[in-house]
Design an enzyme around this catalytic site. Structure first.
Site, PDB file in Angstrom:
ATOM      1  N   GLY A 244     -33.133  46.014  37.673  1.00  7.98           N
ATOM      2  CA  GLY A 244     -32.636  44.904  38.484  1.00  7.98           C
ATOM      3  C   GLY A 244     -31.131  44.896  38.623  1.00  7.98           C
ATOM      4  CB  ILE A 493     -34.892  44.017  34.010  1.00 11.80           C
ATOM      5  CG1 ILE A 493     -33.758  43.812  33.009  1.00 11.80           C
ATOM      6  CG2 ILE A 493     -35.255  42.705  34.668  1.00 11.80           C
ATOM      7  CD1 ILE A 493     -32.476  43.280  33.658  1.00 11.80           C
ATOM      8  NE  ARG A 640     -28.970  39.889  11.894  1.00 13.05           N
ATOM      9  CZ  ARG A 640     -29.082  38.795  11.160  1.00 13.05           C
ATOM     10  NH1 ARG A 640     -29.653  37.708  11.678  1.00 13.05           N
ATOM     11  NH2 ARG A 640     -28.606  38.753   9.932  1.00 13.05           N
ATOM     12  N   GLY A 714     -25.081  39.583  23.470  1.00 14.36           N
ATOM     13  CA  GLY A 714     -25.551  40.561  24.440  1.00 14.36           C
ATOM     14  C   GLY A 714     -24.787  41.866  24.321  1.00 14.36           C
ATOM     15  CB  VAL A 715     -25.181  45.045  23.528  1.00 11.98           C
ATOM     16  CG1 VAL A 715     -26.563  45.643  23.736  1.00 11.98           C
ATOM     17  CG2 VAL A 715     -24.183  46.109  23.128  1.00 11.98           C
ATOM     18  CD  GLU A 717     -24.259  41.743  32.461  1.00 13.59           C
ATOM     19  OE1 GLU A 717     -23.423  40.891  32.096  1.00 13.59           O
ATOM     20  OE2 GLU A 717     -25.008  41.577  33.428  1.00 13.59           O
TER      21      GLU A 717
END
Length: 757
Positions: A244, A493, A640, A714-715, A717
């Site tokens: 996506g 995705i 983490r 998050g990782v 992006e």
């Protein structure tokens, strides 16, 4: 469950399942072809018909006439939908242009008709029989030409469009070392493997759509709004998505037209956007022009930092947020950012992987490399010298009408001068990366290292992406056999959502991973965070955490004990001398718990961000200018890491995507007719993993209790942010040719290459 105080020790910290490199639980379904994507639902609707989308042949103007007579009598045709016969339609919150155009045309390849027939081939043939006469209107298609008259934007994702701290102009003018450079990035396409596809079926006034969509609740709401029907009458199902990158955050023409076609034909209808329609019909990353000014002391301390950015979009569109990271990444007492938005009549610009930071870092991190050379300072050391542990900019908090902030309860990057970062291991990323990459062997002098006909160079760039948190809910069922079922409308995705959610439930309830069944992507399930903004894994697992916590309390209550005293392990619950199988506690009726994670004041009190460093080595052929990436290293500090195997896949995919941005990706604009010329996979080139021989990823050992009970961030992006600049800096180190206009194609290098001999 409200998350308003930093996480303390909790069941996730056992790390029996979480934090382990785990194979994807849905992997066998995908490899055996049992994971059904949007166009592949063959048994949910009897006798489906097929739709073929007709896109506008002009970029701006109106339809003077449309002749359907030949198409209507073509073999197999069941219905033809146009704006004239579709009935009154609304406009979704998340699309800038109408998803069915006519008579007014807003952009090239805007959908203007759908032909529905018994077979796809019949629909395609009939679509070729439609005769449309257009009346063209003048349009604006050139960002550079519109730049000087572009007004200041109101907002960007992550805050206001402009910010100012101190006296930038005065400090820059007084700085003994100055850099003033302009960089450009082109329009880019998402180019995901699976096209935008939908199957729509009506049962009375109830609509079910099997589609490819990252944000189920957003999509459900916008589809209902577009069709002018109650939201509760719409069900969206999207369990598997073939990529996506932000292009499927929002409902697009395939879902709307499949629904309209099914209503007109009184049959279920499948619609897939043909690949050649996707770059112009759906969304893309907009081109930018960025001016960066840096002023420093002779020792390299930044005293003035300014970032101006220009991008374009359709009327009522939004700008690219390229200035955002400049407010947060480096220290400097005097600063300014400004974002201007030109009205262009090109197809809709919108979110694409790391919107804002991906493009902003492409410019900022070349500028830092250029500044390091001016100062005679190593590029790694310059970045370390200008580190900051507090937010140096006082930009206002984000607005609620940005796509990534539209849920109302989203707590996103809210910058405020002096606010501390919840975690910031930026220096550690740079230091460790330099050591592992062998940065000390790099020649500071450009074009000094050769391997036969290849000029060898190394480059570095920072990585930065904000950590966003948003409400997410889940339902957890415990059955009489001790099995666990998790239901949430979260999507996968290709990022591994099924697996990290299963790991979370297994960890929380003390059951083996193979005893957990995860069901995703259905609007009948509790509303999750969805997949976007690299918030998906952290937020969706936190929602599962909340539901599992409630289920643990229900189990303890049935046993008449305190939940804090109960130990969940090996499919059993133990309290003192009591040791009971979970299935026995659940009983024949089972137990069901549902809850949501809601993020509160911590997101306002701390700046939550992820950091990293990218190191790249390239070879540039001295005669042809061909660039080959030889090796890459990413070091990431992102809280983490829930599943290192899946996270590594996300980062190396992002790194590969960043190489594409650096070297080849560009939607070529026909500035006369207003469309992207290379609207197919033959002429819009993207790299694949096989193009890059060696990629390494290192995750720092980090937990962030400010972020969530999972202590994760998050990782997906972060991995793309800065990559293109690291490639550009490596090319300069190899050749001595500084290119400020992406992509860095060989024609931009040839004239400056050293002699072959």
């Amino acid at each position: 469950m409200k998350f308003e105080t930093p996480a303390t020790e909790n069941p996730i910290d056992q790390l029996k399942v979480i934090g382990k490199a785990t194979d994807r639980v849905e992997g066998p379904f995908k490899t055996m072809g049992r994971a059904r994507y949007a166009y592949e639902w063959h048994d949910v609707a009897k006798n489906p018909a097929y739709g073929y989308v007709v896109g506008s042949a002009i970029a701006k103007g109106r339809i003077r006439s449309i002749d359907l007579s030949l198409a209507k009598v073509s073999h197999g045709v069941l219905a033809i939908v146009t704006a004239e016969n579709a009935g009154k339609l609304g406009k979704g919150e998340f699309n800038t242009a109408l998803l069915l155009g006519g008579p007014e045309i807003q952009h090239y390849h805007q959908a203007v008709a759908l032909v529905v027939a018994e077979t796809f081939e019949q629909a395609r043939a009939a679509a070729g029989q439609i005769r449309i006469e257009y009346e063209k209107a003048p349009g604006a298609f050139d960002l550079a030409a519109a730049k000087d008259s572009a007004p200041m934007a109101d907002k960007i994702t992550g805050g206001v469009a402009a910010s100012k701290v101190g006296d930038f102009e005065g400090a820059f003018a007084a700085a003994p070392v100055q850099l003033d450079a302009t960089y450009t990035t082109p329009d880019q396409s998402h180019a995901m493997m699976e096209p935008h596809s939908s199957l729509a079926k009506w049962e009375g006034d109830k609509l079910t759509v099997w589609t490819s969509n990252q944000m189920i609740d957003w999509g459900r709401g916008d589809l209902a709004k577009t069709l002018n029907i109650p939201k509760e009458n719409v069900r969206l199902i999207s369990p598997y998505i073939g990529g996506g990158f932000g292009g499927k955050l929002f409902v697009r023409a395939d879902a709307v037209l499949a629904s309209l076609g099914a209503r007109a034909a009184q049959r279920p209808v499948k619609v897939a956007l043909q690949r050649a329609l996707m770059p112009n019909n759906t969304t893309h990353r907009p081109a930018t022009i960025q001016r960066i000014r840096l002023g420093t002391t002779r020792e390299g301390k930044i005293t003035a930092i300014g970032h101006d950015s220009w991008s374009g979009d359709l009327p009522e569109g939004k700008p690219d947020g390229a200035v955002h990271q400049t407010r947060l990444l480096y220290a400097g007492e005097n600063r300014m950012t400004a974002t201007r938005l030109a009205v262009l009549d090109l197809p809709e610009a919108n979110a694409m992987r790391a919107p804002g930071e991906a493009t902003g870092m492409m410019a900022l991190e070349i500028a830092m490399d250029e500044l390091a050379e001016k100062l005679g300072i190593d590029p790694v050391e310059l970045r370390i010298l200008n580190d900051t542990q507090v937010v140096p900019d006082d930009a206002s908090p984000p607005s609620k009408d940005d796509p990534q902030d539209r849920k109302g309860d989203t707590a996103a990057n809210q910058a405020g001068k002096g606010k501390r970062f919840s975690q910031r291991q930026f220096i550690e990323c740079l230091r460790l990366g330099a050591e592992r990459f062998g940065w000390n062997k790099r020649s500071a002098k450009p074009a000094a290292n050769r391997d036969g006909m290849w000029l060898i160079g190394q480059g570095v760039a920072a990585a930065y992406r904000g950590n966003q948190t948003t409400k997410s809910a889940a339902r957890v069922r415990l059955d009489s056999r001790g099995g666990v079922i998790v239901e949430t409308d979260m999507t996968d995705i290709g990022t591994g959502s099924y697996t990290v959610i299963a790991q979370t439930a297994a960890e929380m309830l003390g059951v083996p991973l193979n005893r957990v069944l995860v069901r995703l992507g259905d609007s009948s399930f509790p509303v999750s965070s969805g997949s976007g903004g690299q918030w998906g894994a952290n937020c969706s697992t936190s929602g599962v955490y909340a539901a599992c916590l409630k289920l643990r309390e229900m189990v303890a209550q049935k046993l008449g004990v305190s939940a804090t005293d109960a130990v969940f392990s090996d499919g059993r619950v133990r309290v003192g001398d009591r040791d009971v199988p979970l299935g026995e506690v659940a009983g024949s009726a089972g137990l069901v718990a549902e809850d949501a994670i809601e993020f509160g004041k911590l997101a306002k009190e701390y700046q939550q961000s992820t950091f990293g460093a990218h190191f790249v080595e390239v070879g540039v052929h001295v005669a042809t200018g061909e660039t080959r990436v030889r090796r890459m290293l990413a070091v990431c500090a992102a809280g983490r890491i829930l599943n290192p195997k899946a996270a590594r896949s996300q980062v190396i995919g992002a790194m590969t995507m960043g190489v594409g941005a650096a070297l080849m990706e560009e939607l070529a604009v026909d500035k006369r007719l207003g469309f992207f010329v290379n609207h197919d996979m033959a002429t819009y080139e993207v790299p694949v993993h096989a193009d890059i021989p060696h990629q390494d990823v290192i995750f720092l050992d980090e937990t962030d209790p400010i972020s969530s009970p999972m202590k994760a961030k998050g990782v997906a992006e972060l991995g793309i942010c800065g990559v293109a600049a690291a490639v550009a800096n490596a090319i300069y180190n190899a050749t001595g040719v500084r290119v400020r206009d992406y992509p860095i194609t060989l024609d931009k290098l040839l004239d400056g290459l050293p002699d072959v001999a």
